[in-house]
Scaffold this motif. Sequence first.
Motif, PDB file in Angstrom:
ATOM      1  N   PRO A  33       0.831  -1.212   0.000  1.00 24.24           N
ATOM      2  CA  PRO A  33       0.000   0.000   0.000  1.00 24.24           C
ATOM      3  C   PRO A  33       0.863   1.257   0.000  1.00 24.24           C
ATOM      4  CG  PRO A  33      -0.756  -1.541   1.678  1.00 24.24           C
ATOM      5  CD  PRO A  33       0.558  -2.068   1.163  1.00 24.24           C
ATOM      6  N   LEU A  34       0.520   2.176  -0.892  1.00 22.93           N
ATOM      7  CA  LEU A  34       1.230   3.449  -0.960  1.00 22.93           C
ATOM      8  C   LEU A  34       0.524   4.471  -0.066  1.00 22.93           C
ATOM      9  CD1 LEU A  34       3.370   5.296  -2.279  1.00 22.93           C
ATOM     10  CD2 LEU A  34       1.809   5.602  -4.204  1.00 22.93           C
ATOM     11  N   TYR A  35      -0.796   4.467  -0.160  1.00 22.48           N
ATOM     12  CA  TYR A  35      -1.535   5.403   0.700  1.00 22.48           C
ATOM     13  C   TYR A  35      -2.982   4.983   0.872  1.00 22.48           C
ATOM     14  CZ  TYR A  35      -3.283   7.817  -3.605  1.00 22.48           C
ATOM     15  OH  TYR A  35      -3.860   8.151  -4.809  1.00 22.48           O
ATOM     16  N   THR A  36      -3.599   5.570   1.895  1.00 24.70           N
ATOM     17  CA  THR A  36      -5.051   5.530   2.005  1.00 24.70           C
ATOM     18  C   THR A  36      -5.506   6.978   1.886  1.00 24.70           C
ATOM     19  OG1 THR A  36      -5.025   5.796   4.396  1.00 24.70           O
ATOM     20  CG2 THR A  36      -5.050   3.555   3.587  1.00 24.70           C
ATOM     21  N   LEU A  37      -6.670   7.137   1.300  1.00 26.98           N
ATOM     22  CA  LEU A  37      -7.234   8.480   1.177  1.00 26.98           C
ATOM     23  C   LEU A  37      -8.733   8.334   1.400  1.00 26.98           C
ATOM     24  CD1 LEU A  37      -6.712  11.443   0.529  1.00 26.98           C
ATOM     25  CD2 LEU A  37      -7.063  10.902  -1.874  1.00 26.98           C
TER      26      LEU A  37
ATOM     27  N   GLY B 159     -18.886   8.243   0.900  1.00 21.54           N
ATOM     28  CA  GLY B 159     -19.751   7.270   0.250  1.00 21.54           C
ATOM     29  C   GLY B 159     -21.180   7.512   0.683  1.00 21.54           C
ATOM     30  N   THR B 160     -21.985   6.466   0.604  1.00 19.64           N
ATOM     31  CA  THR B 160     -23.397   6.656   0.908  1.00 19.64           C
ATOM     32  C   THR B 160     -23.724   6.370   2.368  1.00 19.64           C
ATOM     33  OG1 THR B 160     -23.731   4.448   0.058  1.00 19.64           O
ATOM     34  CG2 THR B 160     -24.218   6.256  -1.424  1.00 19.64           C
ATOM     35  N   THR B 161     -22.719   6.034   3.172  1.00 22.86           N
ATOM     36  CA  THR B 161     -22.988   5.916   4.598  1.00 22.86           C
ATOM     37  C   THR B 161     -22.277   7.070   5.299  1.00 22.86           C
ATOM     38  OG1 THR B 161     -21.031   4.695   5.270  1.00 22.86           O
ATOM     39  CG2 THR B 161     -22.843   3.407   4.354  1.00 22.86           C
ATOM     40  N   GLY B 162     -22.506   7.176   6.602  1.00 26.98           N
ATOM     41  CA  GLY B 162     -21.942   8.296   7.329  1.00 26.98           C
ATOM     42  C   GLY B 162     -20.438   8.228   7.502  1.00 26.98           C
ATOM     43  N   LYS B 163     -19.852   7.062   7.268  1.00 25.58           N
ATOM     44  CA  LYS B 163     -18.442   6.888   7.557  1.00 25.58           C
ATOM     45  C   LYS B 163     -17.623   6.969   6.266  1.00 25.58           C
ATOM     46  CE  LYS B 163     -15.705   3.402  10.042  1.00 25.58           C
ATOM     47  NZ  LYS B 163     -14.875   2.881   8.990  1.00 25.58           N
ATOM     48  N   PRO B 164     -16.659   7.881   6.208  1.00 24.89           N
ATOM     49  CA  PRO B 164     -15.828   7.958   5.000  1.00 24.89           C
ATOM     50  C   PRO B 164     -15.056   6.665   4.766  1.00 24.89           C
ATOM     51  CG  PRO B 164     -15.475   9.870   6.397  1.00 24.89           C
ATOM     52  CD  PRO B 164     -16.306   8.904   7.192  1.00 24.89           C
ATOM     53  N   LYS B 165     -14.774   6.411   3.501  1.00 21.47           N
ATOM     54  CA  LYS B 165     -14.088   5.171   3.127  1.00 21.47           C
ATOM     55  C   LYS B 165     -12.605   5.434   2.949  1.00 21.47           C
ATOM     56  CE  LYS B 165     -16.782   5.148  -0.581  1.00 21.47           C
ATOM     57  NZ  LYS B 165     -17.588   4.779  -1.756  1.00 21.47           N
ATOM     58  N   GLY B 166     -11.786   4.583   3.524  1.00 23.34           N
ATOM     59  CA  GLY B 166     -10.340   4.698   3.327  1.00 23.34           C
ATOM     60  C   GLY B 166      -9.942   3.939   2.065  1.00 23.34           C
ATOM     61  N   VAL B 167      -9.884   4.664   0.968  1.00 26.91           N
ATOM     62  CA  VAL B 167      -9.533   4.038  -0.309  1.00 26.91           C
ATOM     63  C   VAL B 167      -8.041   3.686  -0.292  1.00 26.91           C
ATOM     64  CG1 VAL B 167      -9.232   4.530  -2.778  1.00 26.91           C
ATOM     65  CG2 VAL B 167     -11.356   5.175  -1.615  1.00 26.91           C
ATOM     66  N   VAL B 168      -7.747   2.430  -0.593  1.00 27.55           N
ATOM     67  CA  VAL B 168      -6.356   1.976  -0.547  1.00 27.55           C
ATOM     68  C   VAL B 168      -5.768   1.866  -1.952  1.00 27.55           C
ATOM     69  CG1 VAL B 168      -4.800   0.087   0.115  1.00 27.55           C
ATOM     70  CG2 VAL B 168      -6.762   0.667   1.573  1.00 27.55           C
ATOM     71  N   HIS B 169      -4.670   2.575  -2.171  1.00 29.59           N
ATOM     72  CA  HIS B 169      -3.919   2.426  -3.420  1.00 29.59           C
ATOM     73  C   HIS B 169      -2.569   1.788  -3.136  1.00 29.59           C
ATOM     74  CE1 HIS B 169      -6.601   4.197  -6.271  1.00 29.59           C
ATOM     75  NE2 HIS B 169      -6.829   5.224  -5.471  1.00 29.59           N
ATOM     76  N   THR B 170      -2.149   0.945  -4.056  1.00 31.24           N
ATOM     77  CA  THR B 170      -0.873   0.270  -3.868  1.00 31.24           C
ATOM     78  C   THR B 170       0.166   0.873  -4.822  1.00 31.24           C
ATOM     79  OG1 THR B 170      -1.529  -1.535  -5.334  1.00 31.24           O
ATOM     80  CG2 THR B 170      -1.987  -1.803  -2.982  1.00 31.24           C
ATOM     81  N   THR B 171       1.310   0.256  -4.959  1.00 32.48           N
ATOM     82  CA  THR B 171       2.433   0.973  -5.550  1.00 32.48           C
ATOM     83  C   THR B 171       2.602   0.801  -7.070  1.00 32.48           C
ATOM     84  OG1 THR B 171       3.543   0.736  -3.408  1.00 32.48           O
ATOM     85  CG2 THR B 171       4.890   1.470  -5.246  1.00 32.48           C
ATOM     86  N   GLY B 172       2.848  -0.420  -7.521  1.00 31.43           N
ATOM     87  CA  GLY B 172       3.240  -0.613  -8.921  1.00 31.43           C
ATOM     88  C   GLY B 172       2.165  -0.240  -9.925  1.00 31.43           C
TER      89      GLY B 172
END
Length: 653
Positions: free
Chosen positions: A265-269, A273-286
């Motif tokens: 994983p490079l980062y979460t951002l 979304g449609t619920t009250g809790k933001p989603k930690g989108v995970v992106h990886t490196t290559g």
Amino acid sequence: MPSTEATHIDSTLTESRKFPPPADFSARAWVKSLDEYNAICKRADADPEAFWAECARGLYWFKPFGKTLEWNFPHAKWFVGGTINAAYNCLDRHLDGPRRNKAALIWEGEPGDSRVLTYQMLADEVGRCANALKSLGVKDGDRVAIYMPLVPEAAIAMLACARIGAIHSVVFGGFSSEALADRINDAEAKVCITADGGWRRGQIVELKNNVDEALKKCPSIRKVLVLKRVGNKVEMRKGRDLWWDELVPAQSPRCEAAALDAEHPLYTLYTSGTTGKPKGVVHTTGGYLTHVLMTMKWVFDLKEDDIYWCTADIGWVTGHSYTVYGPLAAGATVLMYEGAPNFPENDRFWQIIAKYHVSIFYTAPTAIRTFIKWGDAWVKKHDLSSLRLLGSVGEPINPEAWMWYRKVIGGERCPIVDTWWQTETGGIMISPMPGAIATKPGSATLALPGIAADVVTREGKSVGANQGGLLIVRKPWPGMLRTIYRDPERYKNNYFVQIDGAYFTGDGARRDQDGYLWIMGRVDDVINVSGHRLGTMEIESALVSHAAVAEAACVGRPDEMKGQAVVAFVTLEGGRKGDGRLRDELRAHVVKEIGALARPDDVRFTEALPKTRSGKIMRRLLRQIASGDETLGDTTTLEDLSVLAKLRDDEQG
Ligand code: WT7
């Protein structure tokens, strides 16, 4: 998830203007003609894996990858077995040749201070910061929260994390301490990197104070690294808080880049979304790096001598992909500006373009509409002849704003790339290639090579020309999100159950007779305010957390400047009556809970919310009421019809 409303997406926009790429632009472009674009797409379709593998070989791999893709629906692993480092690709790789002494970052602060960092200087700073993080105990896989103004150190901090395999989680500086705390806690970040403050329209944004407030409820944070930016007085907690100036410059600039798995994983951002809790989108490196690097060429047609400026804050995905990772991996000179477009006056952006000879300019429709409002005279004061390409991102751009952008900013000479993508997609998915594709105002035109975008019915069948439908992507692509942090179920349910076998974007779209794509906006409970995504549920949760509020429903209303504005329908506890004071209090409460961008433009008090028999809030109805639509649709399923009449009559006061 596509609601029933999504099945009748009507498209009303008819736009017939078409602008072929200027011949001199095409002649120099990476992709020079429609035929060439078609040939690349054909190659990508015929053998996607071979195609993406070839793209990935444009990066530096410590150990070459074996298998290109392991697709275990809906989970992708790209470039299996390869080891790579994002910071190495953005920095070290450029140090062997003439790029070593090329400007990597040209930065201007809001007060007018300026700095230039060459690739060598940036690499040294990143090395020092990486060593500093190590000295704070940060290791491979640890999460680091970054809550900073748009200063070089923000990019340095991101790259320093990438260098040692720490996962950064950048939180936009405009978010409140509450929102920051939620994100830090979800990620269980160990270290937070911040600044005493940042400049915004001549005012100080109290970043460190917000961090202090947030950390009252963030047990995972051990150390806070604080950059001195504005010189305001801040409290430094002993044993926890350290000044950047005291720790970082003393470090060695040499820090070996960790050879990380392609899927590290490079980062979460976090995104709404449609619920009250933001989603930690995970992106990886290559895969991510492959995607952002390729699009620098395809979409921005980046050349060695360009001065490239993306106005997005580092807190959004655009700042990640197209201020930091994409352009630096491509060896670009990146301009970064800290502050507001109207400080000290309305022509700051044009002044910056003229001063630094910016050649590629990438901004958002909401900004363009604001510039139109401020008037052409501000633009005319400056020489913008260095510009050769313009970009737009964040929301559909209205054709009239597009035409203004082309004429007044681009001098009718610069192609416009309207780039459709999302936090989840990692990089640009649908956009003209400026030397190859004729543009139409308001259309993001065609999908990039290897991106299997389609417009479909709820059953997943492709719709015909000029029919509205749901925008999906049928095949995996390297930059796609890999999961939602600590919530793989949500990953699947949010994106992969709506349309069989495909990624569902949440957007509606139409394809015209030429195959051009026109994005029609979200079909779920997500609104887009000034190009920023807000979940209605998040704002509703914020409102309900106020003692006076019993229930709340938020919808978007079309807004000339912001694209959409937030309208909140609120019922109060114990029959309490709403008044102007409570309205202001509730708006301020949302700002405190989330941040200024979520502030409702309108708060409307009502005795009850319109609901279906099954208890679902009738959002379509609320949307119509909010935008003053008189031709309201079928309301026979309303629990209490009198509610509708009440809502419509309800006065502002
Ligand atoms: C949503 C994604 C991608 C970075 C900025 C926003 C809308 C984005 C366009 C465009 C029409 C667009 C979509 C999308 N959107 N770009 N060129 N034309 N709509 O990232 O916060 O993840 O939001 O923004 O609705 O789903 P985000």
